[in-house]
Design a protein around this motif. Sequence first.
Motif, short mmCIF file in Angstrom:
data_model
loop_
_atom_site.label_atom_id
_atom_site.label_comp_id
_atom_site.label_asym_id
_atom_site.label_seq_id
_atom_site.Cartn_x
_atom_site.Cartn_y
_atom_site.Cartn_z
N GLU A 155 0.81 -1.22 0.00
CA GLU A 155 0.00 0.00 0.00
C GLU A 155 0.84 1.27 0.00
O GLU A 155 0.38 2.32 -0.44
CB GLU A 155 -0.93 0.02 1.22
CG GLU A 155 -2.02 -1.03 1.21
CD GLU A 155 -1.52 -2.37 1.72
OE1 GLU A 155 -0.31 -2.49 2.00
OE2 GLU A 155 -2.35 -3.30 1.84
N ILE A 156 2.08 1.18 0.48
CA ILE A 156 2.87 2.41 0.59
C ILE A 156 4.24 2.31 -0.09
O ILE A 156 4.93 3.31 -0.23
CB ILE A 156 3.07 2.82 2.07
CG1 ILE A 156 3.80 1.72 2.85
CG2 ILE A 156 1.76 3.14 2.72
CD1 ILE A 156 5.28 1.89 2.89
N ASP A 161 9.41 4.07 -2.68
CA ASP A 161 10.30 3.75 -3.79
C ASP A 161 10.63 5.00 -4.60
O ASP A 161 11.77 5.19 -5.02
CB ASP A 161 9.65 2.68 -4.68
CG ASP A 161 10.56 2.22 -5.80
OD1 ASP A 161 11.24 1.19 -5.62
OD2 ASP A 161 10.61 2.88 -6.86
N ALA A 162 9.64 5.85 -4.81
CA ALA A 162 9.85 7.08 -5.59
C ALA A 162 10.87 7.99 -4.91
O ALA A 162 11.62 8.71 -5.59
CB ALA A 162 8.53 7.82 -5.77
N ARG A 163 10.91 7.98 -3.58
CA ARG A 163 11.88 8.80 -2.85
C ARG A 163 13.27 8.17 -2.84
O ARG A 163 14.28 8.87 -2.85
CB ARG A 163 11.41 8.99 -1.40
CG ARG A 163 10.07 9.72 -1.25
CD ARG A 163 10.18 11.18 -1.66
NE ARG A 163 8.93 11.89 -1.42
CZ ARG A 163 8.67 12.58 -0.30
NH1 ARG A 163 9.56 12.63 0.66
NH2 ARG A 163 7.51 13.21 -0.16
N MET A 175 18.96 3.99 5.95
CA MET A 175 18.83 3.06 7.06
C MET A 175 17.75 3.56 8.01
O MET A 175 17.66 4.76 8.28
CB MET A 175 20.15 2.94 7.83
CG MET A 175 21.31 2.38 7.02
SD MET A 175 22.76 2.09 8.06
CE MET A 175 23.09 3.73 8.69
N VAL A 176 16.93 2.64 8.50
CA VAL A 176 15.85 2.99 9.43
C VAL A 176 15.87 2.03 10.61
O VAL A 176 16.38 0.90 10.50
CB VAL A 176 14.47 2.94 8.74
CG1 VAL A 176 14.38 3.97 7.63
CG2 VAL A 176 14.19 1.55 8.20
N SER A 196 9.52 11.68 6.24
CA SER A 196 10.20 12.33 5.10
C SER A 196 10.25 11.42 3.90
O SER A 196 10.46 11.89 2.77
CB SER A 196 11.62 12.76 5.49
OG SER A 196 12.38 11.62 5.85
N LEU A 197 10.06 10.12 4.10
CA LEU A 197 10.09 9.18 2.99
C LEU A 197 8.74 9.05 2.31
O LEU A 197 8.58 8.28 1.37
CB LEU A 197 10.56 7.80 3.47
CG LEU A 197 12.01 7.73 3.96
CD1 LEU A 197 12.32 6.31 4.44
CD2 LEU A 197 12.97 8.14 2.87
#
Length: 203
Positions: A155-156, A161-163, A175-176, A196-197
């Motif tokens: 869903e997200i 991916d675009a970022r 890294m998260v 921010s992502l």
Amino acid sequence: MNTKRVKLPLWRWDPFLLGVLIVASLIGTVFERLAVPVLTPIGLTVVLTIGAAAAVLIVLPLFVRSLRRDGEGTLELGPGISLEEVAASDSDTVLPVVDGKRMQGSIEAAVAHGDAPFTAVLVPRATAWLGRDYRVAVDLLVGGKLYRAGYLPREIDQRVDARLTPLARSAQYVMVPASILNPKKPFTVRVAVGTSLGASDPR
């Protein structure tokens, strides 16, 4: 919400290329048995050319990094790879890592070699085994090695991916914070993805 998947080009999809090789072999056998003076040599030449092209496309990514796709964790850390850590905050969205059933061995290895708190590297433009859909993969980072844990929810993951894709083109990965909820199989992994992502809770 538009959840239409961005797919790997058909000509780079392994099952398609293997199918082309098989069909080319079958057609070549038919032409060989026909043994028609003019038709057989021409047909065999065309079929062999198509089969050779398919074989080259299968092997070429092993030598050309830009054509290499991430299927089961092909990202390798090295001097040219830059990792940027996103610090955890109260506003982060905590997401479950999905499709991790086949990754249990990999997660177990990460648990065996590391301790909490864990960190995960988000890998854009990844694909699941034999899959064509582009996904955002979650790789646990332990001792300088990556262990595939699964993928962000469908869903997200396209927004994330675009970022991440422009950064990955420059060999930069994010890294998260990650957490493994249970100490033994079946493992459940979650990641805290910064706002921010562009992530939001799919629930």
